[in-house]
Scaffold this motif. Structure first.
Motif, PDB file in Angstrom:
ATOM      1  N   ARG A 308       0.864  -1.137  -0.062  1.00 28.32           N
ATOM      2  CA  ARG A 308       0.123  -0.057   0.069  1.00 28.32           C
ATOM      3  C   ARG A 308       0.777   1.318   0.038  1.00 28.32           C
ATOM      4  NH1 ARG A 308      -2.249  -0.327   4.779  1.00 28.32           N
ATOM      5  NH2 ARG A 308      -1.245  -2.233   5.416  1.00 28.32           N
ATOM      6  N   PHE A 310       2.190   4.632  -0.790  1.00 26.86           N
ATOM      7  CA  PHE A 310       1.584   6.024  -1.179  1.00 26.86           C
ATOM      8  C   PHE A 310       2.589   7.188  -0.667  1.00 26.86           C
ATOM      9  CE2 PHE A 310      -0.098   8.106   2.749  1.00 26.86           C
ATOM     10  CZ  PHE A 310       0.041   7.184   3.575  1.00 26.86           C
TER      11      PHE A 310
ATOM     12  N   SER B 318      -7.212   7.060   4.058  1.00 25.60           N
ATOM     13  CA  SER B 318      -5.797   6.175   3.417  1.00 25.60           C
ATOM     14  C   SER B 318      -4.802   6.753   4.422  1.00 25.60           C
ATOM     15  CB  SER B 318      -5.705   6.846   2.079  1.00 25.60           C
ATOM     16  OG  SER B 318      -6.456   6.270   1.097  1.00 25.60           O
ATOM     17  N   GLU B 319      -4.598   7.953   4.739  1.00 22.76           N
ATOM     18  CA  GLU B 319      -3.510   8.385   5.620  1.00 22.76           C
ATOM     19  C   GLU B 319      -3.596   8.030   7.084  1.00 22.76           C
ATOM     20  OE1 GLU B 319      -2.778  12.586   5.103  1.00 22.76           O
ATOM     21  OE2 GLU B 319      -2.751  12.733   2.951  1.00 22.76           O
ATOM     22  N   THR B 370      -7.403   1.343   4.073  1.00 27.35           N
ATOM     23  CA  THR B 370      -6.499   0.175   3.867  1.00 27.35           C
ATOM     24  C   THR B 370      -6.864  -0.094   2.313  1.00 27.35           C
ATOM     25  OG1 THR B 370      -6.229  -0.602   6.050  1.00 27.35           O
ATOM     26  CG2 THR B 370      -5.499  -2.003   4.078  1.00 27.35           C
ATOM     27  N   LEU B 373      -5.995   2.332  -0.729  1.00 28.86           N
ATOM     28  CA  LEU B 373      -4.575   2.311  -0.841  1.00 28.86           C
ATOM     29  C   LEU B 373      -4.204   0.706  -1.599  1.00 28.86           C
ATOM     30  CD1 LEU B 373      -2.968   3.783   2.227  1.00 28.86           C
ATOM     31  CD2 LEU B 373      -3.306   4.915  -0.238  1.00 28.86           C
TER      32      LEU B 373
END
Lengths: 513, 512
Positions: A308, A310, B318-319, B370, B373
């Protein structure tokens, strides 16, 4: 504990006859910056566990990373030395996975925007007609942080399987790493194991020359993972490059130069046996066992491993200016191979001598010794003698024995100035290895001094000639080599403290030979 | 008769302190007494640091007596949202996972408060890890709106705004990821500013969404917010994303309070349908007051704001899913073993601890993030959301070509009842529809009271937005509007809030 395996392994020559090995290397280099990648903690090796930590590298709630500018400069210098393009703008990324030795449960790394990309490193391997150059293409080199170190206690193997509990030392967490990844290396054929070793060795030399890392594989400051796959040998008019690549395995923690070569060789044999038996290679990570020289299956690895990734939102992009890159280019050292060739020619060493010196890790020490005044021949003699024997026996670096380049130069000076002869100089070297002081101090303490009293020497020569009339006659009659026996007796009479050359001249003069 | 120090503005209290009319200890004690009297009703605080606050106050008094030059707010007590780590003082983020954890360091914001001599009264309640718009997601029970204790005080920073609204603290620190300073300010009749992203250091603020989070002031007046803004803002080497430039002249702007010739843009997409009539009426009146004060009003359109909520609910989780990964029971925080496992592995302990330590909303967002992403979904979700973010920033850039500040209602409604939206996450998320675009674009925003909605008599807020780093515009416009509104009201809005006497708490206790 010895890892055992029931894997069949094909003889290497046969394997290489049938298959073409393709390999790739991922090398992690710990930078030797004073502080960690994203915080101000110290980076020294061997400190007490968890003493070099702070909220940032422990991943405490609220803590934020700040990029170490020196690490970025090192990364750029490494990229330039590897003939890479340097990104004018790139970001860090988070690689998310859970593991207790990773404080944030993500590793701050770089993903699709590495700082260095598309480079190469020329390495030297032995060819049929002397050294040949093999170009290894570099895919990328990127910055990341190291993880902590887990110590699995209570099991037989030191691995997590069977362990009773684990301890984690976060001193290593956040140490700057550069991961250097090659492209798949094709065309090495049977020399694949040798090329792999030569590449890692050349990389180590380059890091050392750049001064960016201690590159001590035994301390983990340089770590290597080796990917390998086999494909059938091209047949007929087929080009080898047109044969599709096979399934690869990734052998982790191949952490010595010798192991790199051995692990590649082993995997070629193992995979060849599997393929020849009609089996297929499982894409997986494998563990390398230094003691038994085999790899064993680790966890299956597939491209579906999902980290994942990013872009790291806590860091701003790294955007080195063209000026900075050019300034750093100006700090690059002479490429190690080129430097080796230059030194070889300056020192007048043969290829073999230079290779031995290089393999023993003596190049820098000899260079320093010569700079300090030793002759290249003497410097080689001393470093490659008793010191090299001990270093090799004890698997320690040459510099570990208390003898310095200054010592070697001073010792050589004592010989060339005529104070010591060769056997005396060897005694001084013993003293140096025993830590008895400087060469002059040792010579003084041991009473080593060539006799410069010509009267005493002449008396001794006269006495030996008188005592050996037969030999003296032979010499007079032209058998100059017979003088050796007389020289030996004179040296003995002088308790070894005479210049043998001078004794020889005296004897020949007196006998009119 | 001694005036009630807790009713004073921070600016007035600072003046009294500097004139030595009151001591910092007196000011701090007055607020501690107020907390003791009313926080049973409000539950704004998770932890009250009586000793620490009084010690800091004594230190200020000693330094003032010694003639030292002190910061303008020295001795003015403050409440800090429980998301900012405080050395030696518990910090929970409203989560069981951090219950009992004592941070070994101070957030930069906290360090600046301490350096400026603001006694820290305690840590305020919040939705767990700042995930929510009502403070109902706190693991330690909801905070109640001082205007109506049956209603929510907004969130996630409901504790900070309620503390200020109920006169338990003249100032508070909040954090705003999608509106967590502004929306609570709106529904409690207080002022709150989300500074430009990077204006205030994030070091030591437990991260929800790193690219969106920003700390800022909560207060009862625009000038008070400016005074606090000036204390906490400014470059910090510990935060790479902090802006290395002088702090905008916020205090000067608040004192000048001038909107003459200023172009005020009403954002077409923020208002209208879905907004409570009383909220809209108060908003329109405020806009008219700005016109009366000399501003020029234009309508601007930000077409991509329609996608802001969707983009936000991809980027933020996401973060967050990554930021919250560190709560794994290995180094700190709640640790529980899985049931029926004799000798659990680290992985099992992590899973069991995270299951026990996190509330439903936190788990919901971790799962969302989760997923967003994950390989194969990244481009469709996180990637697309980032593109929307760029489009929203462009919308703002275009709007700021036409206007110096933008205005909208802060939140679509006044405070709703506790429990009303708890089972409907989408309804809850819509509270932040007007505040989220500023976080996505990194621009500063402020909410200040626009009055009480006619239908329910509860506070409504107006939001001001300015271009990045032009935070001072919020204060200039905000102070001018505040002055005009207070003239109309004949005093401060909060003076109309019901008196609290602690009886609700005793009633609750009696029931329990």
């Amino acid at each position: 504990m010895t890892a055992t395996t029931t894997d069949a392994v094909m003889d290497l020559d046969e394997a290489l006859e049938r298959f073409d090995p393709v390999f790739g290397l991922e090398v992690h280099v710990e930078l030797n910056t004073a502080t960690k990648m994203f915080c101000g903690c110290a980076t020294g090796f061997g400190a007490d566990p968890n003493t070099q930590v702070c909220p940032v590298c422990l991943g405490l709630p609220g803590a934020l990373p700040v990029v170490n500018a020196t690490a970025v400069e090192s990364a750029i210098r490494i990229g330039l030395a590897l003939n890479c393009e340097i990104a004018s703008w790139c970001r860090f990324a988070r690689k998310n996975y859970f593991y207790p030795d990773m404080p944030k449960n993500f590793q701050t790394s770089q993903y699709d925007e590495p700082i260095d990309f598309e480079g190469y490193l020329d390495v030297e391997v032995d060819g049929d007609d002397g050294p040949e150059t093999f170009r290894v293409a570099i895919e990328r080199a990127h910055m990341e942080e190291d993880t902590g170190k887990s110590l699995h206690v209570g099991g037989a193997t030191g691995r997590i399987q069977g362990a009773d509990h684990s301890l984690v030392d976060y001193n290593r967490a956040g140490i700057p790493l550069i991961e250097i990844v090659t492209k798949p290396i094709t065309g090495a054929g049977g020399r694949a194991p040798e090329v792999a070793k030569a590449y890692v060795s050349a990389l180590r030399d380059l890091m050392k020359a750049l001064g960016v890392s201690d590159v001590r594989m035994e301390q983990g400051s340089m770590r290597c993972d080796a990917n390998l796959s086999l494909r059938p040998r091209a047949t007929g008019s087929q080009e080898q490059a047109d044969v599709p690549l096979g399934t690869r395995t990734e052998t982790k923690n191949v952490n010595s130069l010798r192991s790199v070569e051995r692990a590649i060789r082993y995997e070629i044999g193992r995979q060849a046996a599997v393929l020849a038996a009609g089996g297929s290679i499982v894409q997986e990570t494998r563990h390398w066992h230094e003691d038994t020289g085999v790899t064993t299956s680790g966890r299956p690895k597939s491209d579906a491993d999902d980290y994942r990734y990013f872009p790291e939102p806590d860091l701003v992009p790294v955007a080195p200016s063209a000026e900075l890159v050019e300034r750093l280019r100006g700090t690059l050292p002479e490429p190690p191979a080129q430097r080796r060739h230059r030194l070889q020619s300056e020192w007048g060493y043969s290829d073999l001598e230079m290779r031995d010196v290089y393999n023993a890790g003596a190049v820098e020490l000899i260079e320093e010794s010569v700079a300090a005044g030793a002759t290249p021949a003497a410097a080689r003699k001393w470093w490659m003698g008793e010191i090299a024997r001990r270093a090799s026996a004890e698997l320690r670096p040459l510099a570990d024995f208390g003898v310095t380049a200054q010592h070697v130069a001073e010792l050589d000076g004592l010989v060339t100035s005529g104070r010591l002869n060769d056997s005396m100089a060897r005694q001084v070297m013993e003293g140096l290895l025993a830590g008895e002081g400087t060469p002059t101090e040792i010579a003084d303490a041991r009473g080593l001094q060539l006799v410069e009293d010509d009267d005493a020497l002449e008396t001794a020569v006269d006495e030996v000639i008188a005592a050996n009339p037969d030999i003296a006659d032979k010499v007079r009659g032209g058998k100059v080599q017979a003088a050796g026996a007389l020289i030996g007796q004179v040296m003995k009479a002088m308790n070894g403290q005479a210049d043998a050359g001078k004794v020889r001249r005296l004897i020949l003069d007196k006998l009119g030979a | 008769m001694t005036p009630d120090l807790t009713r004073s503005s921070a600016a007035d209290l600072a003046g009294a302190l500097s004139r030595k009319d009151v001591s910092a200890v007196e000011a701090t004690q007055a607020h501690l007494d107020r907390i003791a009297a009313v926080d049973g009703d409000v539950h704004a605080f998770l932890h009250v640091d009586t000793e620490g606050a009084l010690a800091a106050a004594r230190d200020v008094d000693r330094r003032r007596a010694a003639g030292e030059e002190l910061s303008p707010l020295a001795g003015v007590p403050i409440a800090v949202k429980d998301i900012a780590v405080t050395k030696g003082v518990p910090t929970t983020c409203g989560s069981r996972t951090l219950e009992g954890w004592i941070p070994p360091y101070d957030a930069t914001v906290v360090a600046r408060l301490r350096a400026a001599g603001l006694p820290i009264l305690g840590k305020t309640n919040m939705d767990e890890f700042a995930m929510g718009s009502s403070t109902e997601h706190s693991a330690f029970g909801p905070t109640h709106n001082p205007w109506d204790l049956e209603r929510i005080p907004g969130g996630s920073g409901g504790g900070s705004s309620a503390a200020v609204a109920s006169f338990q603290a003249p100032l508070a620190i909040g954090t705003d990821t999608g509106g967590s300073i502004r929306q609570p300010a709106a529904v409690t009749g207080t002022v709150g500013t989300k500074p430009t992203y990077g204006g205030v250091s994030r070091y030591g603020l437990v991260a929800l969404a790193s690219s969106l989070d920003q700390a800022g002031p909560c207060s009862r007046s625009v000038l008070d917010a400016a005074l606090l803004h000036a204390v906490i803002a400014g470059h910090d080497v510990m935060d790479s994303t902090s802006i290395d430039a002088p702090v905008p002249p916020v205090v000067e702007a608040a004192r000048r309070a001038d909107v003459r010739g200023l172009r005020v843009g009403v954002v077409k997409e923020l208002g209208g349908e879905g907004y409570q009539p009383g909220v809209r009426t108060r908003f329109e009146e405020s806009v008219q007051l700005l016109v009366d004060a000399g501003a020029e009003v234009v309508e601007v359109s930000c077409p991509h704001f329609d996608y802001a909520l969707a983009a936000y609910y991809l980027i933020m989780p996401s973060e967050a899913s990554s930021n919250l990964a560190r709560f794994d029971a290995m180094r700190y925080g709640l640790r529980v073993g899985p049931d029926g496992v004799g000798s659990p592995s680290a992985e099992q302990v992590m899973a069991a601890s995270r299951d026990a330590g996190f509330g439903d909303e936190v788990k919901r967002r971790i799962i969302l993030g989760t997923y967003a992403l994950s390989s194969g979904y990244y481009d469709a979700y996180y990637g697309q959301a980032q593109k929307v973010r760029t489009l929203i920033a462009r919308d703002f850039a275009a709007a700021f070509e036409q206007a110096d500040v933008l205005v909208s209602p802060t939140a679509p409604t006044t405070a709703f009842r506790i429990g009303e939206k708890l089972d409907d996450p989408m309804a809850m998320y819509l509270n932040d529809i007007a505040t989220i675009p500023a976080n996505l674009a990194g621009i500063p925003g402020m909410s200040l009271p626009s009055g009480l909605a006619d239908e329910d008599g509860l506070p409504a807020g107006i939001q001001l937005l300015a271009p990045a780093t032009k935070d001072e515009r919020l204060y200039g416009v905000g102070a001018a509007l505040e002055a005009a509104l207070e003239q109309r009201w004949g005093g401060r809005l909060l003076d109309r809030a019901p008196e609290l006497d602690g009886s609700a708490a005793s009633a609750t206790e009696a029931r329990a």
